[in-house]
Motif scaffolding. Structure first.
Motif, short mmCIF file in Angstrom:
data_model
loop_
_atom_site.label_atom_id
_atom_site.label_comp_id
_atom_site.label_asym_id
_atom_site.label_seq_id
_atom_site.Cartn_x
_atom_site.Cartn_y
_atom_site.Cartn_z
N ARG A 129 3.15 -7.54 -3.16
CA ARG A 129 2.47 -8.51 -3.12
C ARG A 129 1.12 -8.31 -4.09
O ARG A 129 0.59 -9.39 -4.57
CB ARG A 129 1.91 -8.34 -1.63
CG ARG A 129 3.09 -8.96 -0.51
CD ARG A 129 2.54 -9.23 0.74
NE ARG A 129 1.67 -8.18 1.39
CZ ARG A 129 2.26 -7.28 2.00
NH1 ARG A 129 3.68 -7.47 2.51
NH2 ARG A 129 1.88 -6.22 2.72
N ARG A 130 0.73 -7.04 -4.22
CA ARG A 130 -0.34 -6.90 -5.07
C ARG A 130 0.02 -7.40 -6.50
O ARG A 130 -0.86 -8.10 -7.33
CB ARG A 130 -0.75 -5.45 -5.31
CG ARG A 130 -1.45 -4.85 -6.35
CD ARG A 130 -1.73 -3.34 -6.35
NE ARG A 130 -2.17 -2.91 -7.66
CZ ARG A 130 -3.16 -2.09 -7.93
NH1 ARG A 130 -3.73 -1.43 -7.01
NH2 ARG A 130 -3.34 -1.63 -8.99
N ASN B 155 -7.04 -3.82 -3.00
CA ASN B 155 -7.24 -3.15 -1.99
C ASN B 155 -6.68 -3.13 -0.66
O ASN B 155 -7.03 -2.60 0.30
CB ASN B 155 -8.81 -3.05 -1.70
CG ASN B 155 -9.68 -2.54 -2.81
OD1 ASN B 155 -9.87 -1.37 -2.76
ND2 ASN B 155 -10.06 -3.21 -3.87
N GLY C 88 -2.87 -1.00 5.35
CA GLY C 88 -1.67 0.05 5.35
C GLY C 88 -1.66 1.06 6.46
O GLY C 88 -2.90 1.19 7.01
N GLY D 289 -0.96 -10.66 3.65
CA GLY D 289 0.38 -10.84 3.98
C GLY D 289 0.41 -12.01 4.69
O GLY D 289 1.82 -12.18 5.17
N ARG E 79 -1.97 4.12 8.73
CA ARG E 79 -2.82 5.42 8.37
C ARG E 79 -2.79 6.24 9.69
O ARG E 79 -2.78 5.74 10.51
CB ARG E 79 -4.21 5.32 7.75
CG ARG E 79 -5.33 4.61 8.62
CD ARG E 79 -6.59 4.55 8.09
NE ARG E 79 -7.60 3.82 8.89
CZ ARG E 79 -7.82 2.60 9.16
NH1 ARG E 79 -7.08 1.86 8.83
NH2 ARG E 79 -8.78 2.49 9.99
N ARG F 138 -3.62 -3.01 0.49
CA ARG F 138 -2.75 -1.77 0.97
C ARG F 138 -3.64 -0.60 1.46
O ARG F 138 -3.30 -0.05 2.57
CB ARG F 138 -1.69 -1.23 -0.23
CG ARG F 138 -0.98 0.01 0.23
CD ARG F 138 -0.24 0.39 -0.90
NE ARG F 138 0.70 1.51 -0.42
CZ ARG F 138 1.41 2.35 -1.29
NH1 ARG F 138 0.97 2.31 -2.73
NH2 ARG F 138 1.90 3.40 -0.78
N ARG F 139 -4.73 -0.31 0.82
CA ARG F 139 -5.45 1.07 1.43
C ARG F 139 -6.24 0.51 2.52
O ARG F 139 -6.27 1.44 3.50
CB ARG F 139 -6.56 1.13 0.39
CG ARG F 139 -7.85 2.07 0.75
CD ARG F 139 -8.76 2.30 -0.56
NE ARG F 139 -9.44 1.11 -0.56
CZ ARG F 139 -10.58 0.81 0.14
NH1 ARG F 139 -10.91 1.46 1.29
NH2 ARG F 139 -11.08 -0.20 -0.12
N ALA G 209 -2.09 0.62 11.75
CA ALA G 209 -1.85 -0.42 10.77
C ALA G 209 -2.31 -1.76 11.04
O ALA G 209 -2.47 -1.94 12.27
CB ALA G 209 -0.54 -0.30 10.25
N GLY H 23 7.00 -5.28 -0.07
CA GLY H 23 6.24 -4.04 -0.11
C GLY H 23 4.83 -4.63 -0.68
O GLY H 23 4.57 -5.59 -1.17
N ALA H 24 3.61 -3.71 -0.16
CA ALA H 24 2.47 -4.00 -0.79
C ALA H 24 2.17 -4.20 -2.17
O ALA H 24 1.46 -4.66 -2.54
CB ALA H 24 1.53 -3.07 0.03
N ARG H 25 3.05 -3.22 -2.81
CA ARG H 25 2.98 -3.01 -4.14
C ARG H 25 3.63 -4.68 -4.74
O ARG H 25 2.83 -4.83 -5.74
CB ARG H 25 3.85 -1.97 -4.75
CG ARG H 25 3.35 -0.66 -4.47
CD ARG H 25 3.94 0.48 -5.13
NE ARG H 25 3.45 1.86 -4.91
CZ ARG H 25 3.90 2.66 -4.02
NH1 ARG H 25 4.56 2.24 -3.01
NH2 ARG H 25 3.22 3.88 -4.11
#
Length: 479
Positions: free
Chosen positions: A37-38, A87, A93, A142, A95, A89-90, A111, A33-35
């Protein structure tokens, strides 16, 4: 130190193996998930910040730059990595985007998906900061990375991969470093056959970029190329000359002039030209080469610097500080030239040494014209007491980035994209564009309800479809 044993020459089979390993690691990384990876990238960022002195020691040992410059390079690197991690994910990601009136019955989603494995070919002048503008953003997007550092600074690349493996142990193979001369970089780009990389990010000379582009073309591998600059500073009649002189000397002499977006040309309105030159000379003369900045990293660059200075003088230019005798060793003293013809190599070619040409111009219109006459189009700067006037001039310049009342202001702001055109290359690193450069747009539509008139069905009566098309045409013809 990590430099003593980092001279391995990796060939095509080594590169293919590294790409294959990175590709496997990339699949599990992309699946996170993006979180997650962050969080992993922020651990790496904190680890790099904690090891700043170690990184700076290797950078200084391999490039020759003073320790204070090397530490500043590490700081810039972690600032950019922090922004990319926070940044991604924003920016990338999924939308929702507007469907428009014609497709109001569809939900439109966008995306960016990882490309796969990014091959990064780095330079020697900023061996950590510059390649990390691709590496950090690519991993945040990613992807996996295979990094080929300059053969002059291999230890930086080895330390970088090791630091990632230690900070993110579950994904140690996501960043692989291969070392060797130019032939290793060429092989990574595909000159010796396909390697499996999905994109190449290259920093270097325009001539080498053309060779890399030719290698990439064989497999239609996309290329991001950053190829240097011949950046100009434009000084208006109302400028703060002390501030302009201080910035020009730092931009031209910092890192021994070995900065792609460093200051190589200055165009000052004639009424302040002489006074500006005097202030530039005063500051440049006070510099201590070897302390303020280091030697030329690439030995052959000394010949380029000497040739540019000698030709500038032969073409009618004047040295107000330094001259050909200044460049007898790789630790070159500051050189300030003026009155150099616009077709002289010191004005048209990238010098990459502590040399700056300060020429007078009639007004800012002529300054813009001369600045944009260069084949390079990377960065520029404008000095004027009027911010509105400075912004107006900045908007007229064709360079990819402009600073008003500073030089290289954009380099330390990670939200701003960086890159140029012409001989400066193409594509962007940093900022949102830098993240998107390492992602593939993925478009999805979801049908929400049946439209009143379905133009994508043979079941819709032709006359009814025709009326709907005509109505749409009239609306667009009117509004």
């Amino acid at each position: 130190m990590t430099t003593g044993t980092d001279r391995a020459v990796h060939g095509i089979e080594d590169i293919r193996a590294a790409v294959a390993t990175a590709k496997d690691a990339g699949r599990s990384w992309a699946a996170l998930g993006a979180r997650e990876r962050r969080a992993a990238l922020l651990r790496w960022k904190r680890a790099m910040a904690g090891r700043a002195d170690e990184f700076a020691e290797v950078i200084a040992a391999e490039s020759g730059k003073p320790p204070h410059d090397a530490r500043a390079e590490v700081l810039l690197t972690v600032v950019h990595l922090d922004w990319a991690a926070r940044n991604a994910r924003r920016v990338l990601g999924r939308r929702r985007v507007s469907s428009g009136l014609l497709s109001v019955h569809q939900r439109a989603l966008l995306a960016y998906r990882p490309l796969g494995v990014i091959g990064v070919i780095g330079p020697w002048n900023y061996p950590l900061y510059t390649p990390m503008g691709s590496i950090g953003y690519a991993i945040a997007a990613g992807n996996a990375v295979v990094f080929k550092p300059s053969e002059l600074t291999p230890g930086v690349g080895v330390l970088l991969a090791r630091s990632f493996a230690e900070a993110v142990p579950g994904h140690a193979d996501l960043l692989r470093t291969v070392t060797g001369p130019a032939s290793t970089g060429a092989a990574l780009a595909g000159a010796d056959g396909p390697t499996g990389v999905d994109k190449i990010a290259f920093t270097g000379s325009p001539g080498t970029a053309r060779k890399v582009a030719a290698a990439c073309a064989a497999t239609l591998t996309p290329l991001l190329a950053e190829c240097g600059g011949k950046d100009a500073v434009l000084v208006a009649a109302d400028a703060d000359l002390d501030a302009a002189a201080d910035a020009i000397v730092w931009g031209a002499m910092g890192n021994a002039g070995q900065t792609c977006a460093g200051v190589e040309r200055v165009y000052a309105v004639a009424s302040v030209h002489e006074e500006l030159c005097a202030r530039i000379v005063l500051r440049a003369r006070a510099l201590a080469p070897g302390d303020a900045y280091g030697p030329l990293t690439l030995p052959s660059q000394l010949d380029v610097v000497r040739r540019h200075v000698e030709q500038a003088l032969a073409d009618g230019g004047r040295a107000v500080l330094g001259g050909p005798d200044t460049s007898q060793t790789r630790t070159v003293g500051p050189v300030v030239l003026t009155g150099v013809p616009e077709d002289s190599p010191a004005v048209t070619e990238e010098t990459f040494g502590p040399v700056v040409v300060v020429n007078p111009v009639r007004d800012m219109d002529e300054a813009v014209e001369r600045a944009d006459a260069s084949a390079y189009s990377l960065g520029a700067a404008v000095f004027t007491r009027s911010r509105a006037a400075g912004l107006a001039v900045a908007e007229r310049l064709g360079s990819g980035a402009v600073s008003v009342n500073s030089v290289l202001g954009f380099a330390a702001i990670p939200s701003l994209p960086f890159g140029g055109a012409g001989e400066s290359g193409y594509g962007r690193i940093h900022g949102e564009e830098g993240l998107r450069a390492f992602g593939a747009p993925h478009s999805v539509t979801v049908r929400r309800f049946a439209p009143a008139v379905d133009l994508t069905s043979f079941a819709t009566p032709r006359a009814r479809a025709a009326r709907a098309v005509e109505l749409g045409r009239k609306l667009h013809a009117r509004f």
